[in-house]
Design a protein around this motif. Structure first.
Motif, PDB file in Angstrom:
ATOM      1  N   LYS A 180     -40.523  10.148  63.949  1.00 50.98           N
ATOM      2  CA  LYS A 180     -40.036  10.103  62.576  1.00 50.98           C
ATOM      3  C   LYS A 180     -41.139   9.867  61.544  1.00 50.98           C
ATOM      4  O   LYS A 180     -40.863   9.742  60.350  1.00 50.98           O
ATOM      5  CB  LYS A 180     -38.970   9.012  62.439  1.00 50.98           C
ATOM      6  CG  LYS A 180     -37.713   9.293  63.256  1.00 50.98           C
ATOM      7  CD  LYS A 180     -36.647   8.237  63.006  1.00 50.98           C
ATOM      8  CE  LYS A 180     -35.372   8.548  63.796  1.00 50.98           C
ATOM      9  NZ  LYS A 180     -34.330   7.523  63.549  1.00 50.98           N
ATOM     10  N   ARG A 181     -42.352   9.805  61.985  1.00 52.07           N
ATOM     11  CA  ARG A 181     -43.453   9.545  61.049  1.00 52.07           C
ATOM     12  C   ARG A 181     -43.815  10.816  60.298  1.00 52.07           C
ATOM     13  O   ARG A 181     -43.854  11.906  60.876  1.00 52.07           O
ATOM     14  CB  ARG A 181     -44.674   9.010  61.788  1.00 52.07           C
ATOM     15  CG  ARG A 181     -44.429   7.646  62.405  1.00 52.07           C
ATOM     16  CD  ARG A 181     -45.607   7.203  63.255  1.00 52.07           C
ATOM     17  NE  ARG A 181     -45.192   6.159  64.182  1.00 52.07           N
ATOM     18  CZ  ARG A 181     -45.910   5.728  65.204  1.00 52.07           C
ATOM     19  NH1 ARG A 181     -47.091   6.285  65.445  1.00 52.07           N
ATOM     20  NH2 ARG A 181     -45.453   4.783  65.986  1.00 52.07           N
ATOM     21  N   GLU A 182     -44.078  10.664  59.005  1.00 53.15           N
ATOM     22  CA  GLU A 182     -44.454  11.804  58.184  1.00 53.15           C
ATOM     23  C   GLU A 182     -45.907  12.205  58.465  1.00 53.15           C
ATOM     24  O   GLU A 182     -46.749  11.349  58.754  1.00 53.15           O
ATOM     25  CB  GLU A 182     -44.298  11.462  56.700  1.00 53.15           C
ATOM     26  CG  GLU A 182     -42.872  11.149  56.290  1.00 53.15           C
ATOM     27  CD  GLU A 182     -42.775  10.824  54.817  1.00 53.15           C
ATOM     28  OE1 GLU A 182     -43.818  10.913  54.129  1.00 53.15           O
ATOM     29  OE2 GLU A 182     -41.681  10.468  54.362  1.00 53.15           O
ATOM     30  N   PRO A 183     -46.208  13.503  58.358  1.00 51.28           N
ATOM     31  CA  PRO A 183     -47.602  13.953  58.541  1.00 51.28           C
ATOM     32  C   PRO A 183     -48.515  13.230  57.552  1.00 51.28           C
ATOM     33  O   PRO A 183     -48.164  13.053  56.387  1.00 51.28           O
ATOM     34  CB  PRO A 183     -47.534  15.453  58.253  1.00 51.28           C
ATOM     35  CG  PRO A 183     -46.113  15.822  58.519  1.00 51.28           C
ATOM     36  CD  PRO A 183     -45.295  14.641  58.116  1.00 51.28           C
ATOM     37  N   PHE A 184     -49.649  12.844  58.029  1.00 52.39           N
ATOM     38  CA  PHE A 184     -50.576  12.072  57.196  1.00 52.39           C
ATOM     39  C   PHE A 184     -51.262  12.971  56.175  1.00 52.39           C
ATOM     40  O   PHE A 184     -51.786  14.030  56.508  1.00 52.39           O
ATOM     41  CB  PHE A 184     -51.636  11.395  58.075  1.00 52.39           C
ATOM     42  CG  PHE A 184     -52.652  10.629  57.282  1.00 52.39           C
ATOM     43  CD1 PHE A 184     -52.362   9.367  56.785  1.00 52.39           C
ATOM     44  CD2 PHE A 184     -53.903  11.176  57.009  1.00 52.39           C
ATOM     45  CE1 PHE A 184     -53.282   8.653  56.039  1.00 52.39           C
ATOM     46  CE2 PHE A 184     -54.837  10.465  56.265  1.00 52.39           C
ATOM     47  CZ  PHE A 184     -54.528   9.200  55.782  1.00 52.39           C
ATOM     48  N   SER A 185     -51.261  12.529  54.933  1.00 49.31           N
ATOM     49  CA  SER A 185     -51.964  13.221  53.865  1.00 49.31           C
ATOM     50  C   SER A 185     -52.878  12.204  53.180  1.00 49.31           C
ATOM     51  O   SER A 185     -52.397  11.211  52.624  1.00 49.31           O
ATOM     52  CB  SER A 185     -50.982  13.799  52.849  1.00 49.31           C
ATOM     53  OG  SER A 185     -51.682  14.210  51.688  1.00 49.31           O
ATOM     54  N   LEU A 186     -54.176  12.437  53.256  1.00 48.26           N
ATOM     55  CA  LEU A 186     -55.125  11.505  52.652  1.00 48.26           C
ATOM     56  C   LEU A 186     -54.875  11.396  51.151  1.00 48.26           C
ATOM     57  O   LEU A 186     -54.921  10.299  50.589  1.00 48.26           O
ATOM     58  CB  LEU A 186     -56.560  11.965  52.918  1.00 48.26           C
ATOM     59  CG  LEU A 186     -57.674  11.107  52.303  1.00 48.26           C
ATOM     60  CD1 LEU A 186     -57.588   9.674  52.787  1.00 48.26           C
ATOM     61  CD2 LEU A 186     -59.033  11.699  52.621  1.00 48.26           C
ATOM     62  N   LYS A 187     -54.584  12.539  50.501  1.00 51.84           N
ATOM     63  CA  LYS A 187     -54.345  12.534  49.060  1.00 51.84           C
ATOM     64  C   LYS A 187     -53.143  11.668  48.713  1.00 51.84           C
ATOM     65  O   LYS A 187     -53.195  10.837  47.801  1.00 51.84           O
ATOM     66  CB  LYS A 187     -54.136  13.961  48.555  1.00 51.84           C
ATOM     67  CG  LYS A 187     -53.950  14.066  47.048  1.00 51.84           C
ATOM     68  CD  LYS A 187     -53.827  15.511  46.609  1.00 51.84           C
ATOM     69  CE  LYS A 187     -53.661  15.596  45.095  1.00 51.84           C
ATOM     70  NZ  LYS A 187     -53.533  17.008  44.648  1.00 51.84           N
ATOM     71  N   ASP A 188     -52.012  11.860  49.453  1.00 56.98           N
ATOM     72  CA  ASP A 188     -50.823  11.065  49.199  1.00 56.98           C
ATOM     73  C   ASP A 188     -51.063   9.589  49.492  1.00 56.98           C
ATOM     74  O   ASP A 188     -50.595   8.709  48.772  1.00 56.98           O
ATOM     75  CB  ASP A 188     -49.642  11.568  50.059  1.00 56.98           C
ATOM     76  CG  ASP A 188     -49.183  12.948  49.620  1.00 56.98           C
ATOM     77  OD1 ASP A 188     -49.510  13.348  48.486  1.00 56.98           O
ATOM     78  OD2 ASP A 188     -48.514  13.624  50.425  1.00 56.98           O
ATOM     79  N   PHE A 189     -51.838   9.341  50.564  1.00 53.61           N
ATOM     80  CA  PHE A 189     -52.121   7.960  50.936  1.00 53.61           C
ATOM     81  C   PHE A 189     -52.884   7.249  49.811  1.00 53.61           C
ATOM     82  O   PHE A 189     -52.564   6.126  49.429  1.00 53.61           O
ATOM     83  CB  PHE A 189     -52.927   7.929  52.228  1.00 53.61           C
ATOM     84  CG  PHE A 189     -53.391   6.539  52.612  1.00 53.61           C
ATOM     85  CD1 PHE A 189     -52.540   5.688  53.279  1.00 53.61           C
ATOM     86  CD2 PHE A 189     -54.676   6.113  52.303  1.00 53.61           C
ATOM     87  CE1 PHE A 189     -52.948   4.401  53.624  1.00 53.61           C
ATOM     88  CE2 PHE A 189     -55.084   4.847  52.640  1.00 53.61           C
ATOM     89  CZ  PHE A 189     -54.233   3.988  53.312  1.00 53.61           C
ATOM     90  N   LEU A 190     -53.895   7.921  49.293  1.00 50.42           N
ATOM     91  CA  LEU A 190     -54.712   7.325  48.233  1.00 50.42           C
ATOM     92  C   LEU A 190     -53.880   7.092  46.973  1.00 50.42           C
ATOM     93  O   LEU A 190     -54.073   6.100  46.275  1.00 50.42           O
ATOM     94  CB  LEU A 190     -55.917   8.213  47.938  1.00 50.42           C
ATOM     95  CG  LEU A 190     -56.957   8.323  49.061  1.00 50.42           C
ATOM     96  CD1 LEU A 190     -58.035   9.312  48.673  1.00 50.42           C
ATOM     97  CD2 LEU A 190     -57.573   6.955  49.351  1.00 50.42           C
ATOM     98  N   ASN A 191     -52.960   8.016  46.688  1.00 52.70           N
ATOM     99  CA  ASN A 191     -52.098   7.861  45.508  1.00 52.70           C
ATOM    100  C   ASN A 191     -51.153   6.674  45.682  1.00 52.70           C
ATOM    101  O   ASN A 191     -50.860   5.945  44.731  1.00 52.70           O
ATOM    102  CB  ASN A 191     -51.270   9.132  45.267  1.00 52.70           C
ATOM    103  CG  ASN A 191     -52.122  10.263  44.733  1.00 52.70           C
ATOM    104  OD1 ASN A 191     -53.146  10.045  44.075  1.00 52.70           O
ATOM    105  ND2 ASN A 191     -51.707  11.487  45.007  1.00 52.70           N
ATOM    106  N   ARG A 192     -50.675   6.452  46.951  1.00 51.89           N
ATOM    107  CA  ARG A 192     -49.765   5.341  47.211  1.00 51.89           C
ATOM    108  C   ARG A 192     -50.458   4.001  47.086  1.00 51.89           C
ATOM    109  O   ARG A 192     -49.838   2.986  46.781  1.00 51.89           O
ATOM    110  CB  ARG A 192     -49.142   5.462  48.613  1.00 51.89           C
ATOM    111  CG  ARG A 192     -48.154   6.592  48.781  1.00 51.89           C
ATOM    112  CD  ARG A 192     -47.256   6.328  50.001  1.00 51.89           C
ATOM    113  NE  ARG A 192     -48.012   6.086  51.215  1.00 51.89           N
ATOM    114  CZ  ARG A 192     -48.423   7.026  52.072  1.00 51.89           C
ATOM    115  NH1 ARG A 192     -48.134   8.300  51.803  1.00 51.89           N
ATOM    116  NH2 ARG A 192     -49.101   6.713  53.145  1.00 51.89           N
ATOM    117  N   THR A 193     -51.759   3.965  47.385  1.00 50.83           N
ATOM    118  CA  THR A 193     -52.476   2.683  47.432  1.00 50.83           C
ATOM    119  C   THR A 193     -53.202   2.355  46.138  1.00 50.83           C
ATOM    120  O   THR A 193     -53.928   1.375  46.073  1.00 50.83           O
ATOM    121  CB  THR A 193     -53.484   2.692  48.603  1.00 50.83           C
ATOM    122  OG1 THR A 193     -54.324   3.851  48.478  1.00 50.83           O
ATOM    123  CG2 THR A 193     -52.773   2.708  49.934  1.00 50.83           C
TER     124      THR A 193
END
Length: 453
Positions: free
Chosen positions: A439-452
């Motif tokens: 159930k884990r979403e594919p990792f996106s570095l761009k999305d990750f950086l935006n979330r943090t």
């Protein structure tokens, strides 16, 4: 990826203040957090007044209660080598008699030769660009040559410590020769240490292609070793020795950990930074006697526009010393004598000018007054340069000298510590619910950086 790792490991600096974290084990007024007691070395650089403010004082350094200035002056006045005596003092807690000192030097002299084939198998066949790296690896390798390496009884640790003190000049010299031959295409010069020579004499003999040195050079290097031998239990490498020793580990693991701590540019590696800074200054200032041009260069350094752009004038300032560093005071006199004997007075005057001007230039650039004295690195770098000691040997020489203090601190920890050193770290990470793999979403570095953000 590096940015990702920096982001997930970032901790808001305001949290340290919120939870009253003693960053760097230092209090808010810059004093060190008291984490232990020691009988070995004492460093005095300030006093605390009734309002708990730091009051600058002239620095003092004591080895087992004896002021370093008195020790050094006695060696100079009596025209003798002092490092072996200081080593005895640090380990055994008292100044030796003449017969005790002679017996101690004789014992060390029997440990100058490395174990059979060690130099070939452990140093010459696997050279390193970093002498400090090779020293750490060599110390770890000596574990394999010890018939009783894990015994932490005081008698056995004492034996191991003196063995290492005896071995170190050869370890350092051979590591340098291997590095010079393999990486710098220089001729390999391997000489056996001579038991009748002092530590300083053996170092110069084994380092230099011709093996020659003057008595003044050897005595100057000896004083450098004396001044670097100990600096209290709170400096990074000595604390590392206490920390690692408290786990009950072996002597070789503890000492190699100390070497690793000293290797860092914020600790023992700072002397190399001074040498590099002076080299950069000379490359950018046509006349080092032109004070206006030197000021302009130093201002650029403070503004992070010159040298390594760190904003630091290396060799100036200290965590404990305020008005003066007693080691720098003694080395300054030594540097002046060497400079006069080698026709390098301008180099000495340059260091002296940096010492005199840094505090005022810092205030000019940053708008605040900061008490800064010359530290041991400013003049030790000059002394090593005047002794024609290769720059990449500066920090290894520091390690060789500090081994005496480390041995004393290890024995002290094993004798009176009796408690695993384990400070606390508070976790400030968010609690998360576990997500099954499917159930884990594919990792996106761009999305990750935006979330943090």
């Amino acid at each position: 990826m590096s940015q990702q790792l920096e982001t997930i490991n970032y901790i808001d600096s305001s949290l340290y203040k919120k939870y009253d974290v003693k960053r760097g084990l230092r209090n808010s007024n810059g004093t060190g957090v008291l984490v232990g007691l020691t009988n070995i070395g004492a460093v005095e650089g300030y006093k605390i007044d009734e309002n708990k403010n730091k009051v600058p004082i002239k620095g003092k350094l004591y080895y087992r209660g004896y002021e370093i200035q008195d020790l050094v002056k006695s060696y100079i006045a009596e025209d003798r080598f002092g490092f072996e005596e200081v080593t005895y003092l640090l380990i055994f807690g008292e100044l030796p008699t003449k017969s005790q000192l002679n017996s101690f030097k004789e014992y060390i002299s029997k440990k100058r030769e490395l174990p059979p084939d060690f130099a070939r198998d452990m140093i010459l066949t696997t050279p390193s660009r970093s002498i400090m790296n090779k020293l750490a690896r060599s110390v770890l390798a000596l574990y394999c040559y010890d018939e009783n390496p894990d015994d932490t009884s005081i008698t056995n640790v004492l034996r191991q410590s003196i063995d290492l003190i005896g071995y170190f000049p050869a370890l350092l010299a051979y590591a340098y020769q291997a590095k010079s031959s393999y990486f710098d295409n220089k001729t390999l010069h391997i000489r056996n240490p001579l038991p009748e020579l002092s530590t300083a004499e053996n170092i110069l003999r084994m380092l230099r292609p011709h093996g020659k040195y003057t008595d003044l050079e050897a005595k100057c290097l000896d004083i450098c070793l004396v001044l670097h031998a100990e600096h209290g239990g709170g400096n990074n490498s000595a604390f590392t020795i206490h920390l690692v020793s408290s786990s009950g580990t072996d002597t070789y693991s503890a000492i190699s950990a100390g070497i690793g701590a000293l290797k860092g540019p914020k600790h023992g590696g700072a002397n190399i930074q001074v040498i590099k800074m002076i080299k950069d200054l000379k490359a950018n200032v046509k006349d080092i006697n032109d004070h206006k041009a030197v000021d302009e260069y130093l201002i650029k350094v403070l503004k992070k526009q010159a040298n390594d752009k760190s904003g630091l004038i290396y060799g100036m300032g200290h965590a404990v010393y305020t008005l003066s560093d007693p080691r720098a005071v003694l080395l300054k006199g030594l540097a002046k004598k060497l400079a006069e004997n080698t026709d390098h007075v301008d180099d000495y005057l340059l260091c002296e000018y940096i010492e005199e001007r840094t505090e005022e230039l810092y205030e000019q650039v940053h708008g605040t007054r900061k008490t800064m004295c010359a530290n041991v690195d400013l003049y030790s770098g000059l002394v090593y340069t005047l002794l024609n000691i290769p720059h990449d040997i500066a920090t290894p020489l520091f390690a060789l000298a500090r081994l005496s203090g480390w041995a004393a601190h290890r024995i002290e920890e094993l004798s009176s510590g009796n408690k695993l050193i384990r400070p606390a770290y508070m976790s400030v990470a968010e609690k998360k619910e576990f997500v099954p793999l499917s159930k884990r979403e594919p990792f996106s570095l761009k999305d990750f950086l935006n979330r943090t953000k």
